[in-house]
Scaffold this motif. Structure first.
Motif, PDB file in Angstrom:
ATOM      1  N   LEU A  32       8.544  37.052  -7.051  1.00 55.44           N
ATOM      2  CA  LEU A  32       9.811  36.757  -6.401  1.00 55.44           C
ATOM      3  C   LEU A  32      10.571  38.065  -6.270  1.00 55.44           C
ATOM      4  N   ALA A  33      11.197  38.280  -5.127  1.00 53.77           N
ATOM      5  CA  ALA A  33      11.847  39.564  -4.875  1.00 53.77           C
ATOM      6  C   ALA A  33      13.347  39.444  -4.620  1.00 53.77           C
ATOM      7  N   HIS A  34      13.828  38.274  -4.281  1.00 51.02           N
ATOM      8  CA  HIS A  34      15.235  38.125  -3.923  1.00 51.02           C
ATOM      9  C   HIS A  34      16.101  38.170  -5.183  1.00 51.02           C
ATOM     10  N   PRO A  35      16.968  39.196  -5.319  1.00 54.60           N
ATOM     11  CA  PRO A  35      17.758  39.366  -6.550  1.00 54.60           C
ATOM     12  C   PRO A  35      18.615  38.154  -6.926  1.00 54.60           C
ATOM     13  N   LYS A  36      19.175  37.460  -5.951  1.00 53.22           N
ATOM     14  CA  LYS A  36      20.031  36.301  -6.265  1.00 53.22           C
ATOM     15  C   LYS A  36      19.209  35.146  -6.834  1.00 53.22           C
ATOM     16  N   ILE A  37      18.003  34.960  -6.324  1.00 56.19           N
ATOM     17  CA  ILE A  37      17.133  33.897  -6.845  1.00 56.19           C
ATOM     18  C   ILE A  37      16.696  34.244  -8.267  1.00 56.19           C
ATOM     19  N   LYS A  39      18.231  36.181 -10.429  1.00 54.91           N
ATOM     20  CA  LYS A  39      19.405  36.038 -11.300  1.00 54.91           C
ATOM     21  C   LYS A  39      19.673  34.568 -11.601  1.00 54.91           C
ATOM     22  N   TYR A  40      19.582  33.706 -10.586  1.00 61.19           N
ATOM     23  CA  TYR A  40      19.804  32.271 -10.776  1.00 61.19           C
ATOM     24  C   TYR A  40      18.770  31.690 -11.735  1.00 61.19           C
TER      25      TYR A  40
END
Length: 154
Positions: A32-37, A39-40
């Protein structure tokens, strides 16, 4: 009268994501690469007798997704030197105090045992910690102020 929430429990064998030994999240397509995902996911980590799970509540349904992981799901991602010692920031965004006596090394990784979790240090946290580490005749030691603690090996 208070209504209890419905629970949707997904066992780790049915989870579509997992965490590797470095604390990186993966799914069937890779990391997974999306920082917001990321972090969530990290903020949603909880633990019970069944293991680690991600928890979220949508409407009146609490969803618990148990997920596979290696070693632990809780990692030190940063640290800050304070007058009272060193504070550790975890991937869950919790902040805990470094306990030098609870540290150990296993297979070139640094861990700390707490009452709640086994915590593993990320490479970034180890790099930040390097200024407090010294090689001694007894092995690697942590130096905080005037106190030196040899880190045991497992």
């Amino acid at each position: 009268m208070a209504q209890s929430k419905k629970q949707n429990i997904i066992p780790k064998e049915q989870a579509v994501f997992w965490m590797d030994r470095d604390g990186t999240w993966h799914n069937e397509h890779g990391k997974l690469a999306h920082p917001k995902i990321i972090k969530y996911f990290n903020q949603s980590i909880h633990k019970d007798d069944q293991g680690y799970f991600l928890c979220q509540t949508m409407n009146d349904v609490e969803e618990k997704v148990y997920f596979p992981y290696q070693d632990t799901a809780v990692f030190v991602v940063d640290l800050v030197k304070k007058d009272t010692g060193i504070e550790l920031t975890l991937n869950t965004l919790d902040i805990i105090a470094l306990d030098p006596g609870a540290l150990y090394i296993e297979e070139d990784a640094l861990f700390m045992e707490t009452e709640a979790h086994l915590v593993k240090f990320t490479q970034k946290a180890l790099a930040r910690m390097s200024s407090f580490l010294t090689e001694t005749s007894q092995g690697l030691a942590l130096n905080i102020g005037r106190t030196q603690t040899v880190i045991r090996e497992k």
